[in-house]
Design a protein around this motif. Structure first.
Motif, mmCIF file in Angstrom:
data_model
loop_
_atom_site.group_PDB
_atom_site.id
_atom_site.type_symbol
_atom_site.label_atom_id
_atom_site.label_comp_id
_atom_site.label_asym_id
_atom_site.label_seq_id
_atom_site.Cartn_x
_atom_site.Cartn_y
_atom_site.Cartn_z
ATOM 1 N N GLU A 107 2.299 9.478 -5.959
ATOM 2 C CA GLU A 107 2.849 10.778 -5.603
ATOM 3 C C GLU A 107 4.055 11.173 -6.444
ATOM 4 O OE1 GLU A 107 3.652 10.481 -1.481
ATOM 5 O OE2 GLU A 107 1.527 10.570 -0.872
ATOM 6 N N LEU A 108 4.770 10.175 -6.986
ATOM 7 C CA LEU A 108 5.972 10.475 -7.752
ATOM 8 C C LEU A 108 5.603 11.017 -9.131
ATOM 9 C CD1 LEU A 108 8.307 7.439 -6.947
ATOM 10 C CD2 LEU A 108 8.561 9.785 -6.139
ATOM 11 N N ALA B 121 10.483 2.013 -7.861
ATOM 12 C CA ALA B 121 9.259 1.844 -7.082
ATOM 13 C C ALA B 121 8.309 0.846 -7.753
ATOM 14 C CB ALA B 121 8.567 3.194 -6.898
ATOM 15 N N GLN B 122 8.254 0.891 -9.105
ATOM 16 C CA GLN B 122 7.412 -0.073 -9.825
ATOM 17 C C GLN B 122 7.931 -1.500 -9.651
ATOM 18 O OE1 GLN B 122 7.629 1.615 -13.750
ATOM 19 N NE2 GLN B 122 5.785 2.918 -13.469
ATOM 20 N N GLN B 123 9.244 -1.670 -9.684
ATOM 21 C CA GLN B 123 9.834 -2.999 -9.477
ATOM 22 C C GLN B 123 9.537 -3.498 -8.058
ATOM 23 O OE1 GLN B 123 13.936 -2.256 -10.391
ATOM 24 N NE2 GLN B 123 13.667 -2.576 -12.613
ATOM 25 N N THR B 124 9.598 -2.568 -7.104
ATOM 26 C CA THR B 124 9.281 -2.943 -5.722
ATOM 27 C C THR B 124 7.839 -3.387 -5.601
ATOM 28 O OG1 THR B 124 10.918 -1.337 -4.905
ATOM 29 C CG2 THR B 124 9.254 -2.123 -3.338
ATOM 30 N N GLU B 125 6.930 -2.682 -6.297
ATOM 31 C CA GLU B 125 5.522 -3.058 -6.270
ATOM 32 C C GLU B 125 5.324 -4.478 -6.818
ATOM 33 O OE1 GLU B 125 1.211 -1.383 -7.861
ATOM 34 O OE2 GLU B 125 3.017 -1.072 -9.066
ATOM 35 N N GLU B 126 5.979 -4.797 -7.952
ATOM 36 C CA GLU B 126 5.856 -6.137 -8.542
ATOM 37 C C GLU B 126 6.401 -7.197 -7.594
ATOM 38 O OE1 GLU B 126 4.329 -7.215 -11.274
ATOM 39 O OE2 GLU B 126 3.574 -5.161 -11.463
ATOM 40 N N SER B 127 7.533 -6.910 -6.953
ATOM 41 C CA SER B 127 8.125 -7.874 -6.016
ATOM 42 C C SER B 127 7.198 -8.116 -4.840
ATOM 43 C CB SER B 127 9.483 -7.364 -5.524
ATOM 44 O OG SER B 127 10.389 -7.252 -6.592
ATOM 45 N N ALA C 94 0.830 -1.209 0.000
ATOM 46 C CA ALA C 94 0.000 0.000 0.000
ATOM 47 C C ALA C 94 0.869 1.265 0.000
ATOM 48 C CB ALA C 94 -0.921 -0.009 1.211
ATOM 49 N N GLN C 95 1.921 1.254 0.794
ATOM 50 C CA GLN C 95 2.809 2.407 0.830
ATOM 51 C C GLN C 95 3.513 2.613 -0.510
ATOM 52 O OE1 GLN C 95 3.158 4.659 3.209
ATOM 53 N NE2 GLN C 95 1.680 3.623 4.564
#
Length: 464
Positions: A273-274, A284-290, A265-266
């Protein structure tokens, strides 16, 4: 068993007992035959001696009235089959074959008298008191009439051999006929004796892979009682270890869900926001997928823990209607990006779908099968769901044909075919485990029936 396997303990015991009893029986019969042979020889020899001395006074009287100094007198014998009237004129007896023959000779060896069935030439036996055996006859010589005459009574050796063979045959024929009855009796006795062992075997064989409850040993014989106790202890330790493993997996996955959801969620809020040209946007997108992959993995681990805990059969023990549950799973998956517009199914037969399975377990199976088809199927090919009868469901998709060498391992944990699609390799393993718990069956085929490509999973649900 056909009747029973040649490698079974029952077959080994039956074979060995049959062979052992047969050998002892034959050995006892041979010993009895040996004893019978000597007893028969004594009886036959005694008959020769008694006949010689019984004939003596009759022969003396016969020679007085019918004797001849120039030629041998031949005593006529009744013909075989001739009817003789009894001594008192009562009844009739049929004369059989006379196996004894005799010759009367003087001390010089001249043949004075012989029976009709005796040879014309004198016997080869010496003119001395006692027995003599040549190639054809057993002869007893009796010196009578004050030593002036010798009565020689003979019996054919062939007759003795025939009598012995007849006696042995009469003894062995019942044995040959009784051996099959003995074998049947041994089979029945061994089968009854091994019944407790067979019950333990059937109990173990009928268990599912997840059934680690103790084996009943109330009537187990002493020979396997210790073995069953050791197996029960081993299963108890194994059950404790598996429970600890499942508890750890479930707790770990459950404890990870909240922090993963919070982190996801964060991250998603950060992405909103970016600005589009921010250098950290891609990371950040890669982190979301992970985090999404980690969330899916934790969900699969929870499902696997539930499957291995034995979830599956209906809580009522009866068939449950599953059409509504299937519809809810499909509607839920159609809302995600992978399933939007790609799922094809005809719900007209859904009302007939029923089986002895928990609705949650059924939903887990169908979600995993449909997700598997959406991930690994072609984007432009629909995922087809078909209901066959009242307890068979097929989920098929287009795509590359799976290597036959990989097909047998697809239901193993963390096993994936050669594909670039994302996934943890747990979906089919979860479905297979639930099917084993419920008595159902999962079959996989690639290519799809009547197609040159694709993959199909077929669920055969157990009905009570």
């Amino acid at each position: 068993m056909t009747m029973f396997s040649t490698k079974s303990l029952q077959f080994a015991l039956t074979k060995r007992l049959t062979v052992m009893i047969s050998l002892f029986w034959i050995a006892g019969s041979l010993l009895a035959d040996f004893t019978m042979y000597h007893e028969m020889q004594e009886v036959f020899d005694s008959s020769l001696v008694k006949s010689a001395y019984r004939y003596a006074p009759l022969i003396d009287d016969y020679l007085i009235h019918n004797g001849s100094d120039s030629q041998t007198v031949v005593v006529k014998s009744p013909e075989p089959g001739e009817i003789r009237t009894g001594d008192r004129g009562e009844g009739e007896d049929e004369i059989g074959t006379d196996y004894l023959m005799y010759q009367v000779r003087d001390v010089s060896g001249r043949l004075l008298l012989r029976s009709a069935n005796a040879e014309q030439e004198p016997f080869s036996a010496p003119l001395l008191e006692g027995f003599h055996t040549d190639d054809d006859f057993r002869i007893y010589s009796a010196v009578v009439h004050d030593g002036t005459r010798v009565i020689q009574v003979a019996e054919s050796l062939n007759h003795r051999h025939e009598a012995l063979i007849a006696s042995v045959s009469a003894q062995f024929l019942p044995i040959i006929l009784l051996i099959p009855a003995v074998i049947i009796g041994i089979i029945f006795a061994v089968r009854q004796g091994l019944q407790p062992v067979r019950r333990v075997r059937d109990d173990i064989e009928a268990r599912s892979e997840g059934n680690l409850s103790p084996i009943e040993q109330d009537d187990a014989p002493d020979e396997i009682h210790t073995m069953i106790t050791a197996v029960n202890r081993l299963m108890e330790k194994l059950d404790a270890a598996l429970r600890a493993e499942r508890t750890f997996t479930a707790h770990s996955a459950h404890e990870l869900r909240t922090p993963i959801a919070a982190a996801l969620a964060q991250t998603q809020r950060l992405l909103l926001e970016l600005p589009a040209d921010h250098p950290g946007l891609k990371r950040a997108q890669q982190t979301e997928e992970s985090l999404k992959r980690l969330s899916r993995l934790s969900e699969k681990l929870l499902q696997l823990a539930r499957a291995e805990a034995g979830v599956g059969t209906s809580p009522t023990g009866k068939n449950q209607k599953l059409g509504t549950t299937l519809g809810l799973v499909i509607d839920d998956l159609e809302r995600v990006s992978d399933g939007a517009g790609r799922i094809e199914w005809d719900g007209k037969n859904a009302a007939e779908l029923n089986a002895n399975i928990d609705v949650d377990a059924f939903a887990i199976c169908m979600r995993n099968l449909i997700e598997n088809a959406l991930k690994h199927g072609k984007d432009d090919s629909p995922v087809v769901i078909e209901i066959k009868g009242s307890n068979v469901i097929r989920v098929s998709n287009g795509g590359d044909v799976v290597d036959p060498r990989d097909m047998t391992e697809l239901t193993a944990r963390f096993k994936r075919a050669q594909t670039k699609a994302r996934g943890a390799g747990l979906g089919l393993s979860i479905v297979e485990t639930i099917m084993q718990n419920t008595g159902g069956k999962l079959t996989l085929s690639s290519p799809r029936p009547d197609h040159a490509d694709g993959f199909m999973a077929e669920l055969w649900l157990h009905q009570s």
